[in-house]
Design a protein around this motif. Structure first.
Motif, PDB file in Angstrom:
ATOM      1  N   VAL A   1      25.218  40.005  45.147  1.00 21.30           N
ATOM      2  CA  VAL A   1      25.151  41.224  45.237  1.00 21.30           C
ATOM      3  C   VAL A   1      26.213  41.907  45.410  1.00 21.30           C
ATOM      4  CG1 VAL A   1      24.767  42.812  47.441  1.00 21.30           C
ATOM      5  CG2 VAL A   1      23.190  41.135  46.882  1.00 21.30           C
ATOM      6  N   VAL A   2      27.407  41.444  45.780  1.00 27.75           N
ATOM      7  CA  VAL A   2      28.625  41.956  45.539  1.00 27.75           C
ATOM      8  C   VAL A   2      29.352  42.134  44.092  1.00 27.75           C
ATOM      9  CG1 VAL A   2      31.295  41.566  46.242  1.00 27.75           C
ATOM     10  CG2 VAL A   2      29.616  41.294  48.044  1.00 27.75           C
TER      11      VAL A   2
ATOM     12  N   THR B   1      30.252  45.207  39.328  1.00 25.94           N
ATOM     13  CA  THR B   1      29.976  45.411  37.878  1.00 25.94           C
ATOM     14  C   THR B   1      29.706  46.880  37.402  1.00 25.94           C
ATOM     15  OG1 THR B   1      29.161  43.140  37.673  1.00 25.94           O
ATOM     16  CG2 THR B   1      28.380  44.703  35.941  1.00 25.94           C
ATOM     17  N   VAL B   2      28.685  47.470  38.435  1.00 26.15           N
ATOM     18  CA  VAL B   2      28.448  48.902  38.268  1.00 26.15           C
ATOM     19  C   VAL B   2      29.659  49.927  38.513  1.00 26.15           C
ATOM     20  CG1 VAL B   2      26.929  50.806  39.128  1.00 26.15           C
ATOM     21  CG2 VAL B   2      26.071  48.538  38.924  1.00 26.15           C
ATOM     22  N   SER B   3      30.244  49.425  39.701  1.00 25.78           N
ATOM     23  CA  SER B   3      31.488  50.319  39.975  1.00 25.78           C
ATOM     24  C   SER B   3      32.792  50.437  39.058  1.00 25.78           C
ATOM     25  CB  SER B   3      31.975  50.305  41.385  1.00 25.78           C
ATOM     26  OG  SER B   3      32.512  48.875  41.401  1.00 25.78           O
ATOM     27  N   SER B   4      32.670  49.102  38.401  1.00 22.73           N
ATOM     28  CA  SER B   4      33.799  48.831  37.333  1.00 22.73           C
ATOM     29  C   SER B   4      33.977  50.033  36.140  1.00 22.73           C
ATOM     30  CB  SER B   4      33.847  47.388  36.809  1.00 22.73           C
ATOM     31  OG  SER B   4      32.736  47.264  36.055  1.00 22.73           O
ATOM     32  N   PHE B   5      33.063  50.621  36.015  1.00 18.99           N
ATOM     33  CA  PHE B   5      32.785  51.747  34.901  1.00 18.99           C
ATOM     34  C   PHE B   5      33.561  53.020  35.213  1.00 18.99           C
ATOM     35  CE2 PHE B   5      29.450  48.756  33.588  1.00 18.99           C
ATOM     36  CZ  PHE B   5      29.704  48.637  32.169  1.00 18.99           C
ATOM     37  N   ALA B   6      33.707  53.079  37.045  1.00 21.93           N
ATOM     38  CA  ALA B   6      34.214  54.358  37.103  1.00 21.93           C
ATOM     39  C   ALA B   6      35.826  54.441  36.869  1.00 21.93           C
ATOM     40  CB  ALA B   6      34.101  54.391  38.806  1.00 21.93           C
ATOM     41  N   LYS B   7      36.675  53.462  37.090  1.00 25.39           N
ATOM     42  CA  LYS B   7      37.844  53.193  36.789  1.00 25.39           C
ATOM     43  C   LYS B   7      38.272  52.023  35.660  1.00 25.39           C
ATOM     44  CE  LYS B   7      42.232  55.234  37.129  1.00 25.39           C
ATOM     45  NZ  LYS B   7      42.164  56.350  36.339  1.00 25.39           N
TER      46      LYS B   7
ATOM     47  N   GLU C   1      36.491  42.205  30.510  1.00 23.52           N
ATOM     48  CA  GLU C   1      36.610  42.207  32.087  1.00 23.52           C
ATOM     49  C   GLU C   1      35.476  41.771  32.855  1.00 23.52           C
ATOM     50  OE1 GLU C   1      37.979  46.179  32.455  1.00 23.52           O
ATOM     51  OE2 GLU C   1      40.086  45.740  31.524  1.00 23.52           O
ATOM     52  N   LEU C   2      34.089  42.188  32.460  1.00 18.51           N
ATOM     53  CA  LEU C   2      33.018  41.822  33.292  1.00 18.51           C
ATOM     54  C   LEU C   2      32.646  40.405  32.991  1.00 18.51           C
ATOM     55  CD1 LEU C   2      30.788  44.903  32.985  1.00 18.51           C
ATOM     56  CD2 LEU C   2      32.374  44.433  34.962  1.00 18.51           C
ATOM     57  N   SER C   3      32.779  39.697  31.969  1.00 13.24           N
ATOM     58  CA  SER C   3      32.715  38.312  31.856  1.00 13.24           C
ATOM     59  C   SER C   3      33.580  37.458  32.595  1.00 13.24           C
ATOM     60  CB  SER C   3      32.877  37.882  30.182  1.00 13.24           C
ATOM     61  OG  SER C   3      34.296  38.059  29.909  1.00 13.24           O
ATOM     62  N   ILE C   4      35.012  37.871  32.867  1.00  8.85           N
ATOM     63  CA  ILE C   4      35.896  37.311  33.736  1.00  8.85           C
ATOM     64  C   ILE C   4      35.398  37.413  35.223  1.00  8.85           C
ATOM     65  CG2 ILE C   4      38.219  37.367  34.628  1.00  8.85           C
ATOM     66  CD1 ILE C   4      39.128  38.378  31.707  1.00  8.85           C
ATOM     67  N   LEU C   5      34.902  38.647  35.387  1.00  6.20           N
ATOM     68  CA  LEU C   5      34.361  38.964  36.748  1.00  6.20           C
ATOM     69  C   LEU C   5      33.355  37.848  37.038  1.00  6.20           C
ATOM     70  CD1 LEU C   5      34.154  40.650  39.561  1.00  6.20           C
ATOM     71  CD2 LEU C   5      32.748  42.051  38.358  1.00  6.20           C
ATOM     72  N   TRP C   6      32.333  37.922  36.286  1.00  2.00           N
ATOM     73  CA  TRP C   6      31.261  36.812  36.527  1.00  2.00           C
ATOM     74  C   TRP C   6      31.479  35.269  36.789  1.00  2.00           C
ATOM     75  CZ3 TRP C   6      26.211  37.931  38.279  1.00  2.00           C
ATOM     76  CH2 TRP C   6      26.022  39.290  38.439  1.00  2.00           C
ATOM     77  N   VAL C   7      32.487  34.962  35.746  1.00  2.00           N
ATOM     78  CA  VAL C   7      33.098  33.480  35.777  1.00  2.00           C
ATOM     79  C   VAL C   7      33.571  33.299  37.313  1.00  2.00           C
ATOM     80  CG1 VAL C   7      34.837  31.975  35.223  1.00  2.00           C
ATOM     81  CG2 VAL C   7      33.513  33.325  33.488  1.00  2.00           C
TER      82      VAL C   7
ATOM     83  N   ILE D   1      42.359  44.201  39.630  1.00  2.00           N
ATOM     84  CA  ILE D   1      41.428  43.651  40.605  1.00  2.00           C
ATOM     85  C   ILE D   1      40.943  42.349  40.311  1.00  2.00           C
ATOM     86  CG2 ILE D   1      39.091  44.153  41.696  1.00  2.00           C
ATOM     87  CD1 ILE D   1      39.103  46.846  40.974  1.00  2.00           C
ATOM     88  N   LEU D   2      40.873  42.063  39.123  1.00  2.00           N
ATOM     89  CA  LEU D   2      40.476  40.616  38.859  1.00  2.00           C
ATOM     90  C   LEU D   2      41.713  39.751  39.260  1.00  2.00           C
ATOM     91  CD1 LEU D   2      38.735  41.203  35.261  1.00  2.00           C
ATOM     92  CD2 LEU D   2      37.609  40.326  37.542  1.00  2.00           C
ATOM     93  N   ASN D   3      42.989  40.237  39.206  1.00  2.00           N
ATOM     94  CA  ASN D   3      44.276  39.366  39.365  1.00  2.00           C
ATOM     95  C   ASN D   3      44.220  39.163  40.664  1.00  2.00           C
ATOM     96  OD1 ASN D   3      45.136  38.547  36.523  1.00  2.00           O
ATOM     97  ND2 ASN D   3      45.881  40.718  36.508  1.00  2.00           N
ATOM     98  N   CYS D   4      43.900  40.159  41.537  1.00  2.00           N
ATOM     99  CA  CYS D   4      43.883  39.984  43.014  1.00  2.00           C
ATOM    100  C   CYS D   4      42.836  38.917  43.416  1.00  2.00           C
ATOM    101  CB  CYS D   4      43.480  41.287  43.577  1.00  2.00           C
ATOM    102  SG  CYS D   4      44.845  42.525  43.651  1.00  2.00           S
ATOM    103  N   ILE D   5      41.717  38.862  43.059  1.00  2.00           N
ATOM    104  CA  ILE D   5      40.734  38.150  43.214  1.00  2.00           C
ATOM    105  C   ILE D   5      41.094  36.791  42.916  1.00  2.00           C
ATOM    106  CG2 ILE D   5      38.384  37.286  42.541  1.00  2.00           C
ATOM    107  CD1 ILE D   5      37.490  39.834  41.927  1.00  2.00           C
ATOM    108  N   GLY D   6      41.984  36.585  41.856  1.00  2.00           N
ATOM    109  CA  GLY D   6      42.800  35.103  41.411  1.00  2.00           C
ATOM    110  C   GLY D   6      43.603  34.756  42.533  1.00  2.00           C
ATOM    111  N   LEU D   7      44.516  35.813  42.966  1.00  2.00           N
ATOM    112  CA  LEU D   7      45.421  35.462  44.257  1.00  2.00           C
ATOM    113  C   LEU D   7      44.467  35.063  45.261  1.00  2.00           C
ATOM    114  CD1 LEU D   7      47.671  38.464  44.213  1.00  2.00           C
ATOM    115  CD2 LEU D   7      48.339  36.245  43.750  1.00  2.00           C
ATOM    116  N   HIS D   8      43.450  35.516  45.860  1.00  2.00           N
ATOM    117  CA  HIS D   8      42.516  34.921  46.812  1.00  2.00           C
ATOM    118  C   HIS D   8      42.088  33.661  46.514  1.00  2.00           C
ATOM    119  CE1 HIS D   8      38.864  34.470  49.441  1.00  2.00           C
ATOM    120  NE2 HIS D   8      39.896  34.925  50.310  1.00  2.00           N
ATOM    121  N   LEU D   9      41.575  33.215  45.519  1.00  2.00           N
ATOM    122  CA  LEU D   9      41.520  31.743  45.328  1.00  2.00           C
ATOM    123  C   LEU D   9      42.333  30.981  45.272  1.00  2.00           C
ATOM    124  CD1 LEU D   9      38.987  32.328  42.027  1.00  2.00           C
ATOM    125  CD2 LEU D   9      38.397  31.438  44.154  1.00  2.00           C
TER     126      LEU D   9
END
Length: 266
Positions: free
Chosen positions: A125-126, A131-137, A89-95, A144-152
């Protein structure tokens, strides 16, 4: 810490039957389908090189990182470990973050940002905070990643409103269609698993892997084309398909009809 590396330590378990084909691979088809990233990514690196060479070679980071997305996806589905899930999941976030930094149109920047360097720093920064907060849930990360895809997707639609090039419009429609089909497979595998189990067809997440990497190839080429028109218009960008431009299907890429030398002459 060791338990996070252990098999099935993740809270996520996809619809495919576990250990069906191998005692060492939890989700066999989901693991094997992740290798589609290893096929498409090197081809896209090659096809987009002329554009990256003219625009910024650092753009190659996107498809280089997509190789790691495939690697971590395969590891996750092979083990269903917590560490595998987070790496996937984090590798997708960074892409997505790198794509934002390089390609987000400057005219859509917030008013307090004046250049791409500042915007890229903000994205960094964001992304670090995310990345750090993703470990919480961890179970919420995929949504969340799919929502980012929607914005793109929304930004691309806005950018294409004034486009009249039929080849570009076709690429846009294909990108959206592939993305919708891929997301449909992901959601159906997640929420309609019992239905697919009754049909003995539990492979939609694996199909999602194949569709999404092709969708990214189409969408990233479209975004790169729009970026080239805005940032390096002298290059006279055009679209073609590999391996043959006359074929109905293929991988899209950018061809540059102009050069830096042409710009200087003008």
């Amino acid at each position: 810490m060791a338990e996070h590396f252990s098999y099935e330590s993740s809270e996520v378990d996809w619809c495919e039957d576990n250990y069906k084909h191998s005692e060492y691979v939890v989700e066999y088809f989901n693991t094997m389908s992740s290798f589609s990233f290893f096929v498409i990514s090197p081809i896209m690196l090659y096809l987009l090189h002329p554009y990256a060479k003219e625009r910024n070679l650092a753009i190659h980071m996107i498809w280089t990182m997509m190789i790691f997305v495939g690697l971590f996806s395969a590891y996750f589905h092979m083990t269903l470990s917590f560490v595998g899930q987070m790496l996937d999941e984090l590798s997708i976030l960074w892409v997505l973050a790198v794509g934002y930094a390089f390609w987000f149109p400057r005219r859509h920047y917030p008013s307090f940002i004046k250049d791409r360097s500042t915007f890229s720093s903000l994205v960094l920064v964001v992304t670090l905070i995310s990345t750090v907060s993703s470990f919480a849930k961890p179970t919420a990360n995929a949504y969340i990643l799919n929502c980012i895809g929607l914005h793109l997707a929304y930004v691309v639609v806005v950018e294409m409103r004034c486009c009249t090039d039929q080849k570009v419009l076709r690429l846009g429609k294909l990108s959206v269609a592939l993305w919708v089909l891929a997301i449909s497979c992901w959601l159906s595998d997640r929420f309609c698993c019992s239905f697919w189990q009754r049909l003995n067809f539990c492979y939609l997440h694996g199909i999602w892997h194949i569709l999404i990497v092709i969708a990214v190839a189409y969408a990233s080429t479209l975004i790169a084309y729009l970026d080239a028109n805005y940032e390096i218009p002298y290059s006279l960008p055009g679209l073609q398909y590999w391996p043959c431009d006359k074929w109905a299907v293929g991988l899209p890429h950018i061809v540059l009809k102009g050069t830096t030398k042409t710009q200087k002459q003008c």
